[in-house]
Scaffold this motif. Structure first.
Motif, short mmCIF file in Angstrom:
data_model
loop_
_atom_site.label_atom_id
_atom_site.label_comp_id
_atom_site.label_asym_id
_atom_site.label_seq_id
_atom_site.Cartn_x
_atom_site.Cartn_y
_atom_site.Cartn_z
N ALA A 3 0.86 -1.17 0.00
CA ALA A 3 0.00 0.00 0.00
C ALA A 3 0.89 1.22 0.00
CB ALA A 3 -0.89 -0.01 1.21
N VAL A 4 1.26 1.65 -1.15
CA VAL A 4 2.28 2.68 -1.27
C VAL A 4 1.84 3.99 -0.65
CG1 VAL A 4 3.64 4.02 -2.88
CG2 VAL A 4 3.27 1.61 -3.30
N ARG A 107 4.82 -10.49 -6.93
CA ARG A 107 5.85 -11.05 -6.06
C ARG A 107 6.89 -9.99 -5.67
NH1 ARG A 107 8.08 -14.13 -9.30
NH2 ARG A 107 10.11 -13.13 -9.44
N VAL A 108 7.35 -9.21 -6.65
CA VAL A 108 8.34 -8.16 -6.38
C VAL A 108 7.73 -7.06 -5.50
CG1 VAL A 108 9.71 -6.33 -7.46
CG2 VAL A 108 9.70 -8.63 -8.45
N ALA A 109 6.50 -6.65 -5.81
CA ALA A 109 5.84 -5.60 -5.03
C ALA A 109 5.69 -6.03 -3.58
CB ALA A 109 4.48 -5.27 -5.64
N GLN A 110 5.29 -7.28 -3.36
CA GLN A 110 5.08 -7.75 -1.99
C GLN A 110 6.40 -7.94 -1.25
OE1 GLN A 110 2.46 -11.13 -2.54
NE2 GLN A 110 0.66 -9.80 -2.53
N THR A 118 8.62 -5.29 8.13
CA THR A 118 9.01 -6.68 8.35
C THR A 118 7.97 -7.48 9.14
OG1 THR A 118 10.28 -6.00 10.29
CG2 THR A 118 11.46 -6.17 8.19
N ASP A 119 7.07 -6.80 9.84
CA ASP A 119 6.03 -7.53 10.59
C ASP A 119 4.75 -7.73 9.77
OD1 ASP A 119 5.18 -4.89 10.55
OD2 ASP A 119 4.55 -4.87 12.65
N SER A 120 4.74 -7.29 8.53
CA SER A 120 3.56 -7.42 7.69
C SER A 120 3.37 -8.87 7.23
CB SER A 120 3.70 -6.51 6.46
OG SER A 120 2.59 -6.67 5.60
N THR A 121 2.12 -9.31 7.21
CA THR A 121 1.80 -10.62 6.64
C THR A 121 0.80 -10.41 5.49
OG1 THR A 121 -0.02 -11.00 8.19
CG2 THR A 121 2.16 -11.84 8.81
N ILE A 122 0.88 -11.27 4.50
CA ILE A 122 0.05 -11.14 3.31
C ILE A 122 -0.63 -12.47 3.03
CG2 ILE A 122 0.01 -10.62 0.84
CD1 ILE A 122 2.60 -8.98 1.28
N GLU A 123 -1.95 -12.41 2.88
CA GLU A 123 -2.76 -13.60 2.62
C GLU A 123 -3.50 -13.41 1.30
OE1 GLU A 123 -6.84 -15.62 4.42
OE2 GLU A 123 -5.72 -14.17 5.64
N GLU A 124 -3.36 -14.38 0.40
CA GLU A 124 -4.10 -14.30 -0.87
C GLU A 124 -5.55 -14.66 -0.63
OE1 GLU A 124 -3.81 -15.51 -5.58
OE2 GLU A 124 -2.42 -16.43 -4.16
N LEU A 125 -6.45 -13.85 -1.17
CA LEU A 125 -7.89 -14.09 -1.09
C LEU A 125 -8.41 -14.49 -2.47
CD1 LEU A 125 -8.89 -10.93 1.02
CD2 LEU A 125 -8.27 -13.23 1.85
N ALA A 126 -9.69 -14.74 -2.56
CA ALA A 126 -10.30 -15.03 -3.86
C ALA A 126 -10.15 -13.81 -4.75
CB ALA A 126 -11.77 -15.38 -3.68
N GLU A 152 -5.28 -4.03 5.16
CA GLU A 152 -5.44 -3.54 3.79
C GLU A 152 -5.90 -4.65 2.88
OE1 GLU A 152 -1.84 -0.26 3.64
OE2 GLU A 152 -1.50 -2.24 2.78
N LEU A 153 -6.82 -4.30 2.00
CA LEU A 153 -7.11 -5.14 0.85
C LEU A 153 -6.34 -4.52 -0.31
CD1 LEU A 153 -10.95 -5.78 1.13
CD2 LEU A 153 -9.08 -7.40 1.57
N THR A 154 -5.54 -5.32 -0.97
CA THR A 154 -4.74 -4.82 -2.10
C THR A 154 -5.02 -5.72 -3.29
OG1 THR A 154 -3.03 -3.99 -0.62
CG2 THR A 154 -2.42 -4.29 -2.92
N ALA A 155 -5.34 -5.10 -4.42
CA ALA A 155 -5.69 -5.86 -5.63
C ALA A 155 -4.79 -5.40 -6.78
CB ALA A 155 -7.15 -5.64 -5.98
#
Length: 197
Positions: A3-4, A107-110, A118-126, A152-155
């Motif tokens: 989320a820039v 992949r690069v953005a994440q 560094t404490d951020s976690t990312i989960e793929e949704l539908a 955040e929801l990021t698409a």
């Protein structure tokens, strides 16, 4: 990238300097109509080029044009409410490498985002399928160290402009919120925005 805009927090966003618009260039793509800008970026001592998605906001959401120009993205607030306790939505769009796959872009953005937080976690949704348009890949980011955008929801999506075969665009849409409850309340509007792009 994550989320820039929200990545620096709303408080620090409010301190940034607005850029001076020099040129406005319309661009049409299959994913969304874009307006291209060339603006003076005095901090970088150069002209910056960027694109803003032109799309009707979801009901109740309002664009703040100063924020849009300042952060080189379409920036929306629910009923214009800019309090840090409320969610913010934005869409970034930029020309990219036609040969770069969306999965590699994401992949690069994440990876960059998680290097920064560094404490951020990312989960793929539908994902969100769209008729006649590329699908959006959707993710839930959890950012404990940034309270005003803790969720955040990021698409992401990639589109090629058929009218200009040399142009490829990557779109990143973000709904950032300090609480999961506010995120859940705003999620239908976010999905509506994605379907309009």
């Amino acid at each position: 990238m994550g989320a820039v805009i929200a990545g620096t927090g709303k408080g620090s966003l409010r301190t940034a300097l607005a850029a001076v618009s020099l040129v406005l260039l319309p661009v049409a793509t299959g994913a969304a109509e874009l307006k291209g800008y060339a603006e003076n970026c005095p901090e970088e001592k150069r002209i910056c080029f960027w694109h803003k998605a032109v799309v009707k906001p979801p009901k109740g959401w309002v664009e703040d044009q100063d924020w849009s120009r300042r952060y080189k993205a379409l920036v929306l607030f629910d009923h214009g409410d800019q309090r840090a306790s409320k969610p913010i939505m934005y869409v970034r769009a930029h020309a990219g490498d036609r040969e770069l796959g969306l999965d590699d872009y994401v992949r690069v953005a994440q990876a960059r985002w998680q290097d920064r937080l560094t404490d951020s976690t990312i989960e793929e949704l539908a994902g969100l399928e769209r008729k006649g348009k590329p699908a959006f890949k959707v993710y839930l980011y959890k950012n404990p160290s940034t309270p005003d955008q803790a969720f955040e929801l990021t698409a992401f999506t990639k589109d090629v402009d058929d009218k200009h075969p040399g142009e490829t665009y990557f779109f990143q849409a973000v709904l950032a919120s300090p609480t999961i409850e506010e995120l859940d309340k705003a999620k239908p509007a976010f999905m509506d925005l994605l379907s309009r792009l």
